[in-house]
Design a protein around this motif. Structure first.
Motif, PDB file in Angstrom:
ATOM      1  N   UNK A  53       0.819  -1.217   0.000  1.00  0.00           N
ATOM      2  CA  UNK A  53       0.000   0.000   0.000  1.00  0.00           C
ATOM      3  C   UNK A  53       0.846   1.256   0.000  1.00  0.00           C
ATOM      4  N   UNK A  54       1.936   1.235   0.764  1.00  0.00           N
ATOM      5  CA  UNK A  54       2.845   2.390   0.793  1.00  0.00           C
ATOM      6  C   UNK A  54       3.540   2.563  -0.557  1.00  0.00           C
ATOM      7  N   UNK A  55       3.911   1.447  -1.187  1.00  0.00           N
ATOM      8  CA  UNK A  55       4.523   1.518  -2.524  1.00  0.00           C
ATOM      9  C   UNK A  55       3.520   2.090  -3.518  1.00  0.00           C
ATOM     10  N   UNK A  56       2.288   1.588  -3.485  1.00  0.00           N
ATOM     11  CA  UNK A  56       1.259   2.057  -4.406  1.00  0.00           C
ATOM     12  C   UNK A  56       1.021   3.553  -4.233  1.00  0.00           C
ATOM     13  N   UNK A  57       1.008   4.019  -2.985  1.00  0.00           N
ATOM     14  CA  UNK A  57       0.807   5.451  -2.734  1.00  0.00           C
ATOM     15  C   UNK A  57       1.961   6.272  -3.310  1.00  0.00           C
ATOM     16  N   UNK A  58       3.175   5.822  -3.119  1.00  0.00           N
ATOM     17  CA  UNK A  58       4.342   6.544  -3.644  1.00  0.00           C
ATOM     18  C   UNK A  58       4.334   6.564  -5.169  1.00  0.00           C
ATOM     19  N   UNK A  59       3.950   5.422  -5.779  1.00  0.00           N
ATOM     20  CA  UNK A  59       3.914   5.328  -7.240  1.00  0.00           C
ATOM     21  C   UNK A  59       2.663   5.966  -7.832  1.00  0.00           C
ATOM     22  N   UNK A  60       1.681   6.271  -6.964  1.00  0.00           N
ATOM     23  CA  UNK A  60       0.391   6.812  -7.397  1.00  0.00           C
ATOM     24  C   UNK A  60      -0.325   5.841  -8.348  1.00  0.00           C
ATOM     25  N   UNK A  61      -0.347   4.564  -7.934  1.00  0.00           N
ATOM     26  CA  UNK A  61      -1.074   3.532  -8.676  1.00  0.00           C
ATOM     27  C   UNK A  61      -1.978   2.794  -7.702  1.00  0.00           C
ATOM     28  N   UNK A  62      -2.899   2.041  -8.231  1.00  0.00           N
ATOM     29  CA  UNK A  62      -3.768   1.198  -7.416  1.00  0.00           C
ATOM     30  C   UNK A  62      -2.958   0.000  -6.939  1.00  0.00           C
ATOM     31  N   UNK A  63      -3.163  -0.426  -5.704  1.00  0.00           N
ATOM     32  CA  UNK A  63      -2.451  -1.581  -5.172  1.00  0.00           C
ATOM     33  C   UNK A  63      -2.686  -2.818  -6.041  1.00  0.00           C
ATOM     34  N   UNK A  64      -3.832  -2.878  -6.684  1.00  0.00           N
ATOM     35  CA  UNK A  64      -4.153  -4.013  -7.561  1.00  0.00           C
ATOM     36  C   UNK A  64      -3.143  -4.116  -8.697  1.00  0.00           C
ATOM     37  N   UNK A  65      -2.642  -2.984  -9.189  1.00  0.00           N
ATOM     38  CA  UNK A  65      -1.634  -3.017 -10.256  1.00  0.00           C
ATOM     39  C   UNK A  65      -0.362  -3.715  -9.779  1.00  0.00           C
ATOM     40  N   UNK A  66       0.021  -3.493  -8.527  1.00  0.00           N
ATOM     41  CA  UNK A  66       1.197  -4.181  -7.989  1.00  0.00           C
ATOM     42  C   UNK A  66       0.936  -5.666  -7.797  1.00  0.00           C
ATOM     43  N   UNK A  67      -0.272  -6.015  -7.347  1.00  0.00           N
ATOM     44  CA  UNK A  67      -0.605  -7.410  -7.070  1.00  0.00           C
ATOM     45  C   UNK A  67      -0.798  -8.235  -8.333  1.00  0.00           C
ATOM     46  N   UNK A  68      -1.437  -7.645  -9.344  1.00  0.00           N
ATOM     47  CA  UNK A  68      -1.843  -8.445 -10.508  1.00  0.00           C
ATOM     48  C   UNK A  68      -1.164  -8.051 -11.806  1.00  0.00           C
ATOM     49  N   UNK A  69      -0.602  -6.851 -11.859  1.00  0.00           N
ATOM     50  CA  UNK A  69       0.012  -6.387 -13.099  1.00  0.00           C
ATOM     51  C   UNK A  69      -0.968  -5.727 -14.048  1.00  0.00           C
ATOM     52  N   UNK A  70      -2.230  -5.591 -13.643  1.00  0.00           N
ATOM     53  CA  UNK A  70      -3.190  -4.915 -14.512  1.00  0.00           C
ATOM     54  C   UNK A  70      -3.931  -3.839 -13.729  1.00  0.00           C
ATOM     55  N   UNK A  71      -4.399  -2.851 -14.463  1.00  0.00           N
ATOM     56  CA  UNK A  71      -5.133  -1.745 -13.859  1.00  0.00           C
ATOM     57  C   UNK A  71      -6.616  -2.055 -13.794  1.00  0.00           C
ATOM     58  N   UNK A  72      -7.278  -1.712 -12.689  1.00  0.00           N
ATOM     59  CA  UNK A  72      -8.728  -1.839 -12.645  1.00  0.00           C
ATOM     60  C   UNK A  72      -9.336  -0.903 -13.694  1.00  0.00           C
ATOM     61  N   UNK A  73     -10.426  -1.326 -14.323  1.00  0.00           N
ATOM     62  CA  UNK A  73     -11.000  -0.533 -15.404  1.00  0.00           C
ATOM     63  C   UNK A  73     -12.443  -0.089 -15.148  1.00  0.00           C
ATOM     64  N   UNK A  74     -13.165  -0.788 -14.287  1.00  0.00           N
ATOM     65  CA  UNK A  74     -14.580  -0.490 -14.097  1.00  0.00           C
ATOM     66  C   UNK A  74     -14.766   0.776 -13.269  1.00  0.00           C
ATOM     67  N   UNK A  75     -15.718   1.620 -13.696  1.00  0.00           N
ATOM     68  CA  UNK A  75     -15.920   2.894 -13.010  1.00  0.00           C
ATOM     69  C   UNK A  75     -17.325   3.051 -12.437  1.00  0.00           C
ATOM     70  N   UNK A  76     -18.278   2.298 -12.925  1.00  0.00           N
ATOM     71  CA  UNK A  76     -19.648   2.444 -12.472  1.00  0.00           C
ATOM     72  C   UNK A  76     -19.946   1.497 -11.312  1.00  0.00           C
ATOM     73  N   UNK A  77     -19.599   0.225 -11.475  1.00  0.00           N
ATOM     74  CA  UNK A  77     -19.734  -0.760 -10.408  1.00  0.00           C
ATOM     75  C   UNK A  77     -18.901  -1.975 -10.767  1.00  0.00           C
ATOM     76  N   UNK A  78     -18.688  -2.825  -9.793  1.00  0.00           N
ATOM     77  CA  UNK A  78     -17.971  -4.069 -10.030  1.00  0.00           C
ATOM     78  C   UNK A  78     -18.559  -5.129  -9.116  1.00  0.00           C
TER      79      UNK A  78
END
Length: 187
Positions: A53-78
């Motif tokens: 979480x601290x890495x994600x905050x410093x990189x300004x990315x979602x923690x999911x990107x660090x865990x899975x290598x992909x960016x979350x895409x849904x904006x309305x609901x999931x």
């Protein structure tokens, strides 16, 4: 060492290099030594969700990107079906399932957490961590001993706790069946 740990380490190194941060910059941002941070990047050491979480905050990315290598895409609901959360095994064998990993722009990270009962932890000091933001934990089953800023509470099914996660905090399951709880990490 676990292959997913190596992959996450490679993503950490890649983002650090792209953003032109030094190992020292990241060590300071995450509260570890440069040597320890380098070991995380190399995939030689396991890391906590707090560290990521601290890495994600410093990189300004979602923690999911660090865990899975992909960016979350849904904006309305999931929707995440039962047992289909993004699985994360970190911190003293706790198992986390991220329950909103597909949603972009989250204000909180919700997890279903399985905390095993470990006999050796019952009379030992609880390992503490700190991260920016706040946290809400709701007990689904079992019991959980929680320490926040030196105060200790025992939580049972149906109990909840909300706290400033920048204060030292930690937890262990105190029931032989373990503990299941929902954890919301608020940014």
């Amino acid at each position: 060492m676990n292959e997913s740990i190596k992959e996450i380490g490679m993503r950490l190194r890649g983002l650090r290099e792209i953003l032109e941060f030094t190992i020292e910059d990241m060590a300071e941002a995450t509260g570890v030594t440069p040597e320890q941070y380098a070991a995380y990047e190399a995939g030689d050491e396991d890391f906590s969700v707090t560290f990521l979480g601290k890495c994600a905050a410093k990189f300004k990315v979602d923690i999911v990107e660090l865990l899975s290598g992909s960016n979350p895409k849904l904006k309305s609901y999931s929707v995440v079906r039962k047992g289909q959360g993004l699985s994360v095994t970190r911190r003293e064998s706790f198992q986390y399932q991220h329950l909103a990993y597909k949603f972009s722009g989250k204000l909180a990270d919700p997890y279903l957490v399985e905390a095993p009962y470990i006999e050796a932890q019952q009379n030992a000091p609880i390992a503490l961590s700190q991260h920016e933001g706040q946290e809400f934990d709701y007990i689904l089953s079992g019991t959980l001993k929680v320490v926040v800023n030196g105060k200790e509470k025992i939580l049972s099914e149906g109990d909840a706790i909300y706290y400033d996660s920048s204060k030292p905090h930690g937890m262990i399951a105190t029931n032989p069946e373990g503990c299941r709880f929902l954890a919301f990490l608020v940014k």
